[in-house]
Design an enzyme around this catalytic site. Structure first.
Site, PDB file in Angstrom:
ATOM      1  N   PRO A  43      44.623 -40.029   8.835  1.00  0.00           N
ATOM      2  CA  PRO A  43      45.373 -41.270   8.597  1.00  0.00           C
ATOM      3  C   PRO A  43      44.860 -42.032   7.378  1.00  0.00           C
ATOM      4  O   PRO A  43      45.618 -42.774   6.750  1.00  0.00           O
ATOM      5  CB  PRO A  43      45.156 -42.066   9.889  1.00  0.00           C
ATOM      6  N   ASP A 250       4.829   3.972  16.673  1.00  0.00           N
ATOM      7  CA  ASP A 250       3.992   3.935  17.861  1.00  0.00           C
ATOM      8  C   ASP A 250       4.432   2.831  18.808  1.00  0.00           C
ATOM      9  O   ASP A 250       5.138   1.889  18.421  1.00  0.00           O
ATOM     10  CB  ASP A 250       2.528   3.696  17.476  1.00  0.00           C
ATOM     11  N   LYS A 272       2.254   6.688  22.496  1.00  0.00           N
ATOM     12  CA  LYS A 272       1.524   7.253  23.634  1.00  0.00           C
ATOM     13  C   LYS A 272       1.033   6.117  24.514  1.00  0.00           C
ATOM     14  O   LYS A 272       0.661   5.057  24.021  1.00  0.00           O
ATOM     15  CB  LYS A 272       0.331   8.084  23.169  1.00  0.00           C
ATOM     16  N   GLY A 303       0.350   1.335  14.487  1.00  0.00           N
ATOM     17  CA  GLY A 303      -0.341   0.070  14.647  1.00  0.00           C
ATOM     18  C   GLY A 303      -1.700   0.114  13.973  1.00  0.00           C
ATOM     19  O   GLY A 303      -2.383   1.135  13.995  1.00  0.00           O
ATOM     20  N   GLY A 304      -2.086  -0.997  13.337  1.00  0.00           N
ATOM     21  CA  GLY A 304      -3.381  -1.042  12.664  1.00  0.00           C
ATOM     22  C   GLY A 304      -3.375  -0.235  11.388  1.00  0.00           C
ATOM     23  O   GLY A 304      -2.464  -0.320  10.581  1.00  0.00           O
ATOM     24  N   ILE A 308      -7.896   4.783  11.017  1.00  0.00           N
ATOM     25  CA  ILE A 308      -8.897   4.255  11.946  1.00  0.00           C
ATOM     26  C   ILE A 308      -8.335   4.401  13.354  1.00  0.00           C
ATOM     27  O   ILE A 308      -7.526   3.595  13.809  1.00  0.00           O
ATOM     28  CB  ILE A 308      -9.265   2.793  11.631  1.00  0.00           C
ATOM     29  N   THR A 333      -6.625  -3.000   9.979  1.00  0.00           N
ATOM     30  CA  THR A 333      -6.964  -2.435  11.275  1.00  0.00           C
ATOM     31  C   THR A 333      -7.078  -3.533  12.335  1.00  0.00           C
ATOM     32  O   THR A 333      -7.329  -4.705  12.022  1.00  0.00           O
ATOM     33  CB  THR A 333      -8.280  -1.635  11.195  1.00  0.00           C
ATOM     34  N   ALA A 334      -6.888  -3.141  13.581  1.00  0.00           N
ATOM     35  CA  ALA A 334      -6.854  -4.115  14.672  1.00  0.00           C
ATOM     36  C   ALA A 334      -8.129  -4.938  14.750  1.00  0.00           C
ATOM     37  O   ALA A 334      -8.092  -6.129  15.081  1.00  0.00           O
ATOM     38  CB  ALA A 334      -6.602  -3.399  15.996  1.00  0.00           C
ATOM     39  N   MET A 384      -9.316   0.682  22.356  1.00  0.00           N
ATOM     40  CA  MET A 384      -8.816   1.280  23.612  1.00  0.00           C
ATOM     41  C   MET A 384      -9.843   1.123  24.738  1.00  0.00           C
ATOM     42  O   MET A 384     -10.239   2.095  25.392  1.00  0.00           O
ATOM     43  CB  MET A 384      -8.470   2.761  23.384  1.00  0.00           C
TER      44      MET A 384
END
Length: 484
Positions: A43, A250, A272, A303-304, A308, A333-334, A384
């Site tokens: 409007p 992985d 794994k 991973g990592g 290693i 590495t981790a 691990m």
């Protein structure tokens, strides 16, 4: 994903904007750039819109919206500033089965307007699903700097040559490799300085080069994905993820890292899991060789770091034996990534002069030299370690390590799910069981994992000693991590 990103051709399409103010003017200019045939209804209409109407760029309708105003418009924008009117517009659009953008109301909208980096024909759209337009704008500004105007010429040049290159390079993978090599190197550099003739010449030369046999050869990249945080990925690893045909990854590779890969790549999980039936290393090696022999560019993502406790050496040996090309791209590495995320120094003057990375698990009858691992003045990191935590601590104590020796376990290091449990060789197994620590996790043993190093490392510099009671770990932990 709350919304499916789409780029819609609006050239010659009838669209309606309801609203006559400044917001409606902004939306009008945007839709005009996209070639829409535009009607603006309100409007009261501000001068900027009236000028566009006088120039016959838009059609103006001085009226209040009614449900039958939807007519045959294919896309509707509600920009009235009146919540009740906007709800009426959205309801009418839904009934007519038309897409509708209600400005600043994501619940009513069936379409939202992203922040746009316009390098036509290259367009980059950024959306926060309507939750934070300011954030979308901030990201757009960063992208504006990353992709300068020269990218418009680059996209145009690629479009000009696309059909010819499709005809000359039939294989889609080889065609993609061809473009990746050009776009990442010569073309952008030449176009950015206005050398269009040089860019054309570079394409000609690449097509005429007799290197197609080499281009068809596959390659296996053995790549470290780091501890989980995608920002810890190396630049080279990120580039390989964007170009690989197949990603063999992985279980420990985080989803945010996988999200950095090509969407149309083939993703194959070869992870794994301890104590469970899974693919063998021999099978992984065989699959890797078969894919590379087939001419695929394969990213074996671990991973990592691959070298290693990553069995990267076995995989490059398999590729080398088959006479295939390979390259290793290291990762954080981790041990380094997890320790850094928690502020734990793996070496520290007067406390830890050496670092040992080891594992208490192996496929053979491996048994660590516990006496060597139990010596003072070092940091020992067990990969691990969750399933053998009790055994590790018992063997370390039996070999001569003091029961009060600091021991820290870090679960999901460097990720938002990170948890840090600290104690001693005597107390950590019970604390880990109590808090239900699970894999992936690292065990770090040594006085660098205690609070004492904070004082010991500052003695020679005359820094005021701090009381050992404050928990420095809670201060060092990243947001979202849990401390026990």
């Amino acid at each position: 994903m709350d919304y499916l990103p789409l780029f819609t051709r609006l050239t010659g399409i009838d669209c309606l904007i309801v609203g006559g103010g400044a917001v409606a003017l902004r939306k009008t200019r945007l839709l005009l750039r996209a070639g829409a045939r535009l009607t603006v209804m309100a409007p009261e209409i501000i001068s900027g819109l009236r000028e566009l109407g006088a120039q016959e760029q838009i059609t103006l309708v001085n009226a209040t919206f009614a449900p039958d105003s939807i007519a045959d418009y294919q896309f509707i924008v509600a920009a009235t500033g009146d919540a009740e009117v906007n709800r009426l517009i959205a309801a009418a659009a839904a009934k007519a089965m038309r897409f509708c953008n209600v400005v600043d109301d994501r619940e009513l909208s069936t379409a939202i307007m992203p922040a746009v980096v316009d390098r036509s024909p290259l367009l980059i759209a950024v959306s926060t699903a309507g939750t934070s337009p300011v954030l979308a704008t901030m990201i757009r500004q960063q992208l504006e700097a990353t992709y300068p105007p020269a990218f418009a010429g680059l996209a145009s040049m690629a479009g000009k040559w696309r059909t010819r290159i499709q005809d000359e390079i039939a294989d889609p993978d080889q065609r993609r490799y061809f473009w990746q090599g050009l776009l990442e190197d010569e073309l952008l550099e030449k176009i950015s300085v206005g050398d269009l003739a040089g860019a054309e010449g570079a394409i000609h030369a690449a097509l005429e080069a007799d290197d197609q046999t080499e281009a068809r050869a596959g390659i296996g990249w053995i790549v470290g994905a780091g501890p989980g945080d995608p920002e810890l990925l190396t630049l080279k690893a990120a580039r390989i993820l964007r170009s690989a045909d197949v990603i063999l990854h992985d279980r420990l590779v985080s989803q945010p890292v996988l999200n950095m890969a090509r969407r149309d790549a083939d993703f194959v999980s070869v992870g794994k899991t301890g104590g469970k039936k899974s693919i063998s290393q021999t099978e992984i090696n065989k699959l890797l060789v078969e894919l590379v022999q087939a001419g695929k560019r394969v990213c074996r993502l671990k991973g990592g770091d691959p070298f290693i406790f990553g069995r990267g050496g076995e995989e490059i040996a398999a590729l080398h034996a088959a006479g295939l090309a390979w390259e290793v791209v290291p990762g954080i590495t981790a041990a380094a990534g997890s320790a850094a995320a928690t502020g734990l120094p793996l070496t520290h003057r007067s406390v830890a002069r050496s670092l040992v990375l080891t594992t208490a698990q192996a496929a053979d009858d491996y048994e660590p030299d516990w006496v060597t691992l139990s010596r003072a003045g070092q940091t020992v990191v067990f990969y691990m370690a969750v399933r053998m935590l009790d055994t590790i601590c018992e063997r370390m104590i039996a070999a001569g390590a003091p029961t009060h020796c600091a021991a820290v376990i870090i679960e999901n290091g460097s990720t938002p799910q990170q948890r840090v449990i600290r104690g001693t060789l005597a107390t950590l197994p019970a604390r880990a069981a109590e808090t239900r620590i699970g894999s992936p996790a690292l065990l770090i043993i040594g006085e660098a994992g205690s609070q004492e190093w904070f004082s010991a490392g500052n003695e020679e510099q005359g820094v005021e000693q701090q009381d050992s009671s404050p928990d420095i770990w809670s201060a060092a932990a990243p947001a979202g991590s849990a401390q026990k």
